[in-house]
Structures are given as C-alpha cells and as structure tokens.
Motif scaffolding. Structure first.
Motif, PDB file in Angstrom:
ATOM      1  N   GLY A  43       0.796  -1.221   0.000  1.00 11.75           N
ATOM      2  CA  GLY A  43       0.000   0.000   0.000  1.00 11.75           C
ATOM      3  C   GLY A  43       0.824   1.263   0.000  1.00 11.75           C
ATOM      4  O   GLY A  43       0.281   2.354   0.200  1.00 11.75           O
ATOM      5  N   LEU A  44       2.136   1.129  -0.202  1.00  9.32           N
ATOM      6  CA  LEU A  44       3.017   2.288  -0.080  1.00  9.32           C
ATOM      7  C   LEU A  44       4.160   2.176  -1.070  1.00  9.32           C
ATOM      8  O   LEU A  44       4.861   1.167  -1.116  1.00  9.32           O
ATOM      9  N   ALA A  45       4.357   3.203  -1.880  1.00 10.92           N
ATOM     10  CA  ALA A  45       5.406   3.180  -2.906  1.00 10.92           C
ATOM     11  C   ALA A  45       6.790   3.227  -2.268  1.00 10.92           C
ATOM     12  O   ALA A  45       6.988   3.811  -1.199  1.00 10.92           O
ATOM     13  N   SER A  46       7.736   2.612  -2.938  1.00 13.10           N
ATOM     14  CA  SER A  46       9.126   2.645  -2.491  1.00 13.10           C
ATOM     15  C   SER A  46       9.735   4.005  -2.782  1.00 13.10           C
ATOM     16  O   SER A  46       9.414   4.654  -3.777  1.00 13.10           O
ATOM     17  N   ARG A  47      10.632   4.426  -1.916  1.00 16.95           N
ATOM     18  CA  ARG A  47      11.419   5.640  -2.188  1.00 16.95           C
ATOM     19  C   ARG A  47      12.789   5.300  -2.749  1.00 16.95           C
ATOM     20  O   ARG A  47      13.631   6.180  -2.924  1.00 16.95           O
ATOM     21  N   VAL A  48      13.005   4.012  -3.026  1.00 17.60           N
ATOM     22  CA  VAL A  48      14.272   3.552  -3.597  1.00 17.60           C
ATOM     23  C   VAL A  48      13.960   2.647  -4.780  1.00 17.60           C
ATOM     24  O   VAL A  48      13.157   1.719  -4.660  1.00 17.60           O
ATOM     25  N   ASN A  49      14.580   2.893  -5.919  1.00 13.64           N
ATOM     26  CA  ASN A  49      14.390   2.063  -7.109  1.00 13.64           C
ATOM     27  C   ASN A  49      15.724   1.463  -7.528  1.00 13.64           C
ATOM     28  O   ASN A  49      16.756   2.142  -7.524  1.00 13.64           O
ATOM     29  N   PHE A  50      15.684   0.199  -7.908  1.00 13.64           N
ATOM     30  CA  PHE A  50      16.882  -0.561  -8.248  1.00 13.64           C
ATOM     31  C   PHE A  50      16.867  -0.895  -9.736  1.00 13.64           C
ATOM     32  O   PHE A  50      15.893  -1.477 -10.232  1.00 13.64           O
ATOM     33  N   SER A  51      17.946  -0.561 -10.431  1.00 12.45           N
ATOM     34  CA  SER A  51      18.077  -1.002 -11.814  1.00 12.45           C
ATOM     35  C   SER A  51      18.480  -2.472 -11.834  1.00 12.45           C
ATOM     36  O   SER A  51      18.854  -3.050 -10.810  1.00 12.45           O
ATOM     37  N   ASP A  52      18.418  -3.095 -13.017  1.00 11.14           N
ATOM     38  CA  ASP A  52      19.028  -4.413 -13.178  1.00 11.14           C
ATOM     39  C   ASP A  52      20.536  -4.289 -13.008  1.00 11.14           C
ATOM     40  O   ASP A  52      21.120  -3.228 -13.285  1.00 11.14           O
ATOM     41  N   PHE A  53      21.174  -5.364 -12.574  1.00 10.82           N
ATOM     42  CA  PHE A  53      22.633  -5.395 -12.453  1.00 10.82           C
ATOM     43  C   PHE A  53      23.177  -6.210 -13.628  1.00 10.82           C
ATOM     44  O   PHE A  53      22.744  -7.342 -13.851  1.00 10.82           O
ATOM     45  N   VAL A  54      24.126  -5.627 -14.356  1.00  7.44           N
ATOM     46  CA  VAL A  54      24.538  -6.160 -15.650  1.00  7.44           C
ATOM     47  C   VAL A  54      26.034  -6.452 -15.645  1.00  7.44           C
ATOM     48  O   VAL A  54      26.830  -5.690 -15.092  1.00  7.44           O
ATOM     49  N   SER A  55      26.411  -7.572 -16.287  1.00  6.32           N
ATOM     50  CA  SER A  55      27.815  -7.965 -16.385  1.00  6.32           C
ATOM     51  C   SER A  55      28.161  -8.338 -17.821  1.00  6.32           C
ATOM     52  O   SER A  55      27.377  -8.984 -18.519  1.00  6.32           O
ATOM     53  N   SER A  56      29.370  -7.935 -18.246  1.00  4.92           N
ATOM     54  CA  SER A  56      29.894  -8.335 -19.552  1.00  4.92           C
ATOM     55  C   SER A  56      30.793  -9.559 -19.453  1.00  4.92           C
ATOM     56  O   SER A  56      31.282 -10.047 -20.470  1.00  4.92           O
ATOM     57  N   ASP A  57      31.036 -10.044 -18.234  1.00  2.88           N
ATOM     58  CA  ASP A  57      31.907 -11.197 -18.046  1.00  2.88           C
ATOM     59  C   ASP A  57      31.233 -12.468 -18.566  1.00  2.88           C
ATOM     60  O   ASP A  57      30.013 -12.640 -18.461  1.00  2.88           O
ATOM     61  N   LYS A  58      32.045 -13.372 -19.094  1.00  4.19           N
ATOM     62  CA  LYS A  58      31.516 -14.612 -19.645  1.00  4.19           C
ATOM     63  C   LYS A  58      31.036 -15.538 -18.536  1.00  4.19           C
ATOM     64  O   LYS A  58      31.604 -15.578 -17.447  1.00  4.19           O
ATOM     65  N   THR A  59      29.985 -16.276 -18.857  1.00  2.00           N
ATOM     66  CA  THR A  59      29.476 -17.275 -17.920  1.00  2.00           C
ATOM     67  C   THR A  59      30.029 -18.647 -18.275  1.00  2.00           C
ATOM     68  O   THR A  59      30.665 -18.842 -19.310  1.00  2.00           O
ATOM     69  N   ASP A  60      29.776 -19.603 -17.414  1.00  2.00           N
ATOM     70  CA  ASP A  60      30.190 -20.983 -17.632  1.00  2.00           C
ATOM     71  C   ASP A  60      29.004 -21.888 -17.310  1.00  2.00           C
ATOM     72  O   ASP A  60      27.949 -21.413 -16.855  1.00  2.00           O
ATOM     73  N   VAL A  61      29.148 -23.167 -17.526  1.00  2.00           N
ATOM     74  CA  VAL A  61      28.112 -24.141 -17.192  1.00  2.00           C
ATOM     75  C   VAL A  61      28.748 -25.225 -16.334  1.00  2.00           C
ATOM     76  O   VAL A  61      29.801 -25.766 -16.684  1.00  2.00           O
ATOM     77  N   ILE A  62      28.134 -25.517 -15.207  1.00  2.00           N
ATOM     78  CA  ILE A  62      28.585 -26.633 -14.377  1.00  2.00           C
ATOM     79  C   ILE A  62      27.398 -27.542 -14.120  1.00  2.00           C
ATOM     80  O   ILE A  62      26.239 -27.131 -14.274  1.00  2.00           O
ATOM     81  N   LYS A  63      27.683 -28.769 -13.730  1.00  2.00           N
ATOM     82  CA  LYS A  63      26.632 -29.741 -13.484  1.00  2.00           C
ATOM     83  C   LYS A  63      26.507 -30.040 -11.998  1.00  2.00           C
ATOM     84  O   LYS A  63      27.498 -30.270 -11.313  1.00  2.00           O
ATOM     85  N   ILE A  64      25.259 -30.041 -11.548  1.00  2.00           N
ATOM     86  CA  ILE A  64      24.914 -30.454 -10.196  1.00  2.00           C
ATOM     87  C   ILE A  64      23.883 -31.566 -10.332  1.00  2.00           C
ATOM     88  O   ILE A  64      22.812 -31.357 -10.915  1.00  2.00           O
ATOM     89  N   SER A  65      24.207 -32.755  -9.819  1.00  2.00           N
ATOM     90  CA  SER A  65      23.321 -33.922  -9.955  1.00  2.00           C
ATOM     91  C   SER A  65      22.930 -34.137 -11.409  1.00  2.00           C
ATOM     92  O   SER A  65      21.755 -34.381 -11.738  1.00  2.00           O
ATOM     93  N   ASN A  66      23.924 -33.980 -12.282  1.00  2.00           N
ATOM     94  CA  ASN A  66      23.766 -34.224 -13.720  1.00  2.00           C
ATOM     95  C   ASN A  66      22.837 -33.228 -14.416  1.00  2.00           C
ATOM     96  O   ASN A  66      22.348 -33.478 -15.516  1.00  2.00           O
ATOM     97  N   VAL A  67      22.576 -32.101 -13.771  1.00  2.00           N
ATOM     98  CA  VAL A  67      21.785 -31.030 -14.370  1.00  2.00           C
ATOM     99  C   VAL A  67      22.689 -29.812 -14.536  1.00  2.00           C
ATOM    100  O   VAL A  67      23.440 -29.459 -13.620  1.00  2.00           O
TER     101      VAL A  67
END
Length: 274
Positions: free
Chosen positions: A157-181
C-alpha cells in the motif's frame, strides 16, 4: 510478536521532497567460485533427428517412454537472464536481498518478502536466527504508522522511495553440473553494475540502504561484508557469495550515515560467509 514490540514511525508522504535524493552506482562482485541467479528458463538441445515424432509423443502421453528417448536430447540446463549479450540480475532480486537483510537486522521490523518461519532451511536459521513476525499493514488514514523498512522500500500500500536497476555484467558465464543437471553460472571475480535511485531519505535511511548492501564501518573504514545470493547458497560453499561496493560517494558521508542508522535502530549483524 505483539504490536507493542514492533517499531513504527509515521510514514513519509511520497509527494514530499526533503532530505537526500540522488543516484548511487553500485558494483557487485562474485567472491565464491560460482553464482547462479536463475531466469526461470532452461534449455534442452536436440542431439539427433527423431524419425517418428508422432509415435514418440503418443508413447509419452500413454506413460510408456522408451529408454532410448534420452539419446535424442541433452540434459536440461538452467539459464541466467541475458540482454544484448550481457548477463543480467534483475533489480527486483537485488532489492529483495537488501530488504530481507534489513527486515532481519532491524528489531521490530516486519517481514514482507517471506514469512514461512519453520520452513526455512537449517542453514538459514543458524545464520539469521529469524524472529516470527508478520507483514505490516498500511493505510494513510487508518494505519499511518509503518515499519522503517516498509517506509524506505515500500509495501503493497506504499510506494518505495528507492528504485533498483538491473545489475549487468559483460563477463563470460560458464556451465557446471549439479546432480547431472546443468546450471549457467557467473564465475569468481565477475562484476555486475547497477544503479540505485533514492528520494527524500533521512541520513539514517541512507545509512539503512548502505547497511542492506552489506556496507559496514570498522575502525573508521568502509568495508564490504560477504552476502549470500542466488541458488545453492545454503547447500554448497562454492555458490552464492557476493560483495557490494558503492561508487562516487564520499566515504565520510557513508560512514556518518551508517553510524546514524546504527545509533537509531541498533541493528543486528550476521556472518553469512559460513
């Protein structure tokens, strides 16, 4: 927790301009081996052509899935968010983390994000020792008083006085497996940049915002504590540890605002780097 034990203050009208307003550049750094913040999407690749799709679908609908079906598809891989080739953590995720830390830290604040109580993981309970509290009620006429976290970050019922942008990265990601997923992950050292826009904050509220990002003052210096974020953070030490740093803000202003917040609210602190 009874109503008498809950901190309340008169809400700040959202059309009133006073105190501090501005934009903060915030950088998040992954300090664990991996970070996975899921997009809710996953991918599966077709490894080889399927000669009779209709037959396979018909068998699957009947519950008779042949063993060789796995030969046609890769294992599922859970993805992070991406936009224009960059990895993105939604601003709502960052705001939720900040809010949760403040709700846990400030005595007598209420819970908005989650109130599952006994359903929390044992690791969560051992770190945060959460109190059983209820979500706040707010109506400018009938319930004009609100908890300090809701007054800062809003509620239903009350608007925020703080707004957050998305957080963005140009660094490459990787893929790992947990329980074969497979899980797409940001790796140690990856940096995500975002902005926080705030309006009409008191000095204590500005310090509250910094505190929610894990910014602390020790021996007159500004430090960034480790905070937990994302998937597997309570189960696997390789995951979910991040730190935040605040850009282009005078360190003495950061220190004085955090100290003002701590003096007024006496917040708890937590060692999240278990």
């Amino acid at each position: 927790m009874s109503q008498s034990h809950i901190q309340r203050s008169e809400y700040t009208p959202r059309n009133r301009v006073s105190g501090f307003s501005g934009i903060i550049n915030v950088e998040m750094t992954v300090v664990s081996d991996y970070l996975h913040v899921g997009s809710g999407e996953y991918s599966v690749e077709v490894l080889k052509p399927i000669s009779d799709v209709d037959k396979l679908v018909d068998q699957a609908l009947k519950g008779d899935i042949p063993n060789e079906v796995n030969n046609f598809f890769s294992q599922e891989m859970y993805l992070m968010n991406h936009y224009e080739g960059k990895t993105v953590i939604p601003g709502s995720t960052i705001k939720g983390m900040v809010r949760t830390r403040l709700e846990l830290a400030i005595p007598g604040s209420c819970y908005i994000v989650d109130s599952r109580g006994s359903n929390y993981s044992p690791r969560y309970k051992s770190i945060f020792k959460p109190e059983h509290k209820k979500s706040d009620r707010f109506d400018p006429e009938d319930y004009p008083n609100v908890c300090p976290v809701c007054n800062l970050l809003g509620n239903s019922g009350l608007a925020s006085r703080v707004n957050f942008s998305d957080f963005v990265s140009s660094d490459k990601t990787d893929v790992i497996k947990i329980s074969n997923v497979g899980y797409e992950v940001a790796k140690k050292g990856a940096r995500f940049s975002g902005k926080v826009v705030y309006n009409s904050l008191s000095k204590e509220e500005l310090g509250m915002l910094f505190y929610g990002f894990g910014i602390r003052v020790q021996n007159g210096r500004v430090l960034s504590k480790v905070q937990l974020l994302g998937r597997f953070k309570y189960e696997d030490k390789r995951f979910g540890r991040v730190t935040f740093s605040i850009g282009a803000v005078n360190s003495s202003d950061v220190i004085s605002s955090i100290q003002a917040f701590q003096t007024k609210y006496r917040p708890r602190d937590f060692k999240e780097d278990w």
